[in-house]
Structures are given as structure tokens and as C-alpha cells.
Enzyme design. Structure first.
Site, short mmCIF file in Angstrom:
data_model
loop_
_atom_site.label_atom_id
_atom_site.label_comp_id
_atom_site.label_asym_id
_atom_site.label_seq_id
_atom_site.Cartn_x
_atom_site.Cartn_y
_atom_site.Cartn_z
N ALA A 177 -3.10 2.48 9.73
CA ALA A 177 -2.52 3.21 8.65
C ALA A 177 -0.99 3.16 8.87
CB ALA A 177 -2.89 4.63 8.86
N ALA B 262 -0.22 -0.24 7.01
CA ALA B 262 -0.37 -0.13 5.65
C ALA B 262 0.87 0.72 4.97
CB ALA B 262 -1.76 0.62 5.16
N GLU B 263 1.03 1.68 5.69
CA GLU B 263 2.31 2.42 5.08
C GLU B 263 3.75 1.74 5.30
OE1 GLU B 263 4.37 6.59 4.47
OE2 GLU B 263 2.17 6.66 5.32
N SER B 264 3.71 0.72 6.30
CA SER B 264 4.71 0.32 6.44
C SER B 264 5.06 -0.96 5.27
CB SER B 264 4.93 -0.43 7.85
OG SER B 264 4.95 0.27 9.03
N SER C 229 5.63 0.96 1.84
CA SER C 229 6.65 1.65 1.65
C SER C 229 7.80 0.46 1.34
CB SER C 229 6.95 2.38 2.72
OG SER C 229 6.14 3.53 2.73
#
Length: 141
Positions: A59, A62-64, A67
Site C-alpha cells: 500500500a 502504491a500510494e507513493s 501521489s
């Protein structure tokens, strides 16, 4: 002025110093007109106790990448980006090598963005499917 692929990737990796991305060894490795790709090594730093990739590390990857994709494809002079929501469906375990996250836009609005992020392993097997919503807010001057 459009930055080169090398300049975008160098900037992305340089601003990751002293962050979670550096701790997890997340590296931006490819960039195109509508996508960004990052990779993360799978080793004991990102394992859960039974020796496979931790879902939280997936996660974070993925967020890195999602974003940062919103960040580079938006007006960063006047706006900043924050994650609103992430969902991650884990499909396959990984215990070694790298995982790769490719972020592409499903929606690229002025205020909100929705990204599809596919996590694959070294053999291009699908490991996780992620959806990230981000918001672009004006910087205070």
C-alpha cells in the site's frame, strides 16, 4: 517547458530522501505521458512475519507512486497533492526480487484525481490491484 524523463525521475528520487520511500527503498524508474512506474525490493525490510511481502508495504508503494504521479501531472507551482483514499486487493504473495507499481489515471480533474495502480513482480505476475484518490489543493501564498 516539458521536463525530460531523466529530470522527472531524478527529481522524484531526490525528494524522497529521509522519507518512508527511502526507508522502503522505493525508486521511481519510468515515466511517460500518462504513467509513472516505481519499484521496491522485496526483502526482510518489507516482510510480514512469515517471510512474504507485507500488504502495508504494498500500500505504501502504491500510494507513493500514485501521489507522485498526481504531483507531476498537476500544477505544482500553485497546488499540492494529498491522498484521500486507497484500496488494495492482494492477489499473490511475493518473497523475493522486486515489485513494480505502475500508476495511470482513471480521472484527472482539477481538484480530484483517481489512479489505477497495478503491482507486478519480476515475472510480470499481477500481485495487487490498487485504486488511489487524491486531491489537489491551492498552496497558501
Amino acid at each position: 517547458m516539458q521536463l525530460s524523463k531523466e529530470a522527472v525521475l531524478a527529481h522524484a528520487n531526490s525528494v524522497s530522501k529521509n522519507t518512508l520511500m527511502e526507508t522502503l527503498n522505493i525508486e521511481m524508474i519510468d515515466y511517460g505521458e500518462d504513467f509513472l512506474v516505481a519499484r521496491m525490493p522485496v526483502n526482510s525490510r518489507v516482510y510480514q512475519p512469515d517471510g512474504v511481502l507485507h500488504g502495508g508495504a504494498t500500500a505504501a508503494l502504491a500510494e507513493s507512486v500514485g501521489s507522485f504521479a498526481s504531483h507531476i501531472f498537476m500544477d505544482i507551482e500553485n497546488m499540492f497533492v494529498r491522498g484521500l483514499e486507497i484500496t488494495v486487493n492482494h492477489l499473490k504473495s511475493v518473497s523475493e526480487g522486486y515489485v513494480y507499481a505502475k500508476a495511470t489515471f482513471l480521472h484527472k480533474g482539477r481538484t480530484t484525481q483517481i489512479l489505477d495502480i497495478r503491482i507486478t513482480d519480476d515475472h510480470d505476475n499481477l500481485v495487487s490491484i490498487c485504486r488511489l484518490s487524491t486531491i489537489s489543493l491551492p498552496k497558501k501564498k
